[in-house]
Design an enzyme around this catalytic site. Structure first.
Site, PDB file in Angstrom:
ATOM      1  CB  ILE A   6      71.025   6.767 175.982  1.00  0.00           C
ATOM      2  CG1 ILE A   6      72.165   7.711 176.957  1.00  0.00           C
ATOM      3  CG2 ILE A   6      70.890   7.773 174.656  1.00  0.00           C
ATOM      4  CD1 ILE A   6      73.599   7.531 176.393  1.00  0.00           C
ATOM      5  CB  ALA A  68      72.266 -16.113 165.482  1.00  0.00           C
ATOM      6  CD  GLU A  84      66.077 -17.083 167.475  1.00  0.00           C
ATOM      7  OE1 GLU A  84      65.877 -16.992 166.312  1.00  0.00           O
ATOM      8  OE2 GLU A  84      65.365 -16.283 168.257  1.00  0.00           O
ATOM      9  CD  GLU A  88      66.774 -17.082 162.998  1.00  0.00           C
ATOM     10  OE1 GLU A  88      67.753 -17.749 162.572  1.00  0.00           O
ATOM     11  OE2 GLU A  88      66.674 -15.811 163.079  1.00  0.00           O
ATOM     12  N   GLY A 107      84.056  -3.607 172.438  1.00  0.00           N
ATOM     13  CA  GLY A 107      84.428  -2.208 172.517  1.00  0.00           C
ATOM     14  C   GLY A 107      83.349  -1.560 172.927  1.00  0.00           C
ATOM     15  CD  GLU A 131      55.609  -7.176 162.254  1.00  0.00           C
ATOM     16  OE1 GLU A 131      55.791  -5.977 162.445  1.00  0.00           O
ATOM     17  OE2 GLU A 131      54.531  -7.558 163.188  1.00  0.00           O
TER      18      GLU A 131
END
Length: 172
Positions: A6, A68, A84, A88, A107, A131
């Protein structure tokens, strides 16, 4: 099983598919397809924990959370965790310990978050946020972090899960 994309954004897709449930009922289900992520609990040599105070545009507010990031195509979770952490926080791990995984949004999303404990940290000057990231590095003790979770200041599920897993396994 028919599958229709989609919407696609970066490596994340919104997919609708016809599936048969274990009770033989056929349904159409919409899932966010996610490549997976690594969550890192960086512990300094003095026992403090590195956290990020990160602005989250989806919530339009700052969250205190562990470093993360999303796995790149073909990247394993440990490589993602190393990358990461450097990007970070500006630190790299001499030791990276797997703490297992969590499924944060089962879910409607197939993301698996791989949890890691990072120790023996040393500075790495390859620090460069994406960014769309606005990040401040914060250091606090485990006790301070637990208080911030208990008083509702820290609500980030991956942070709470990773700290819990490391504590329950006796790593910190």
């Amino acid at each position: 099983m028919a599958q229709r994309t989609i919407h696609q954004w970066k490596s994340i897709a919104l997919v609708e598919e016809d599936i048969e449930l274990p009770n033989q009922k056929n349904i159409t289900h919409t899932t966010i397809k996610h490549p997976g992520a690594a969550v890192i609990l960086p512990v300094t040599n003095s026992g403090d924990i590195l956290l990020l105070n990160q602005f989250r545009p989806s919530l339009k507010k700052w969250l205190l959370e562990l470093p993360a990031g999303t796995m790149e195509p073909g990247e394993d979770s440990a490589t993602c965790a190393h990358r990461e952490l450097i990007e970070e926080t500006g630190f790299e791990a001499g030791t990276l310990v797997s703490l297992g995984q969590v499924t944060p949004l089962a879910g409607f999303c197939d993301e698996i978050q791989h949890l890691y404990l990072a120790k023996d940290l040393k500075p790495n000057h390859s620090f460069s946020c994406d960014e769309d990231e606005v990040i401040e590095l914060v250091t606090m003790s485990k006790a301070q972090l637990q208080l911030r979770i208990a008083d509702g200041h820290i609500t980030d599920a991956k942070t709470i899960a990773c700290l819990s897993k490391a504590t329950l396994c006796g790593y910190i």
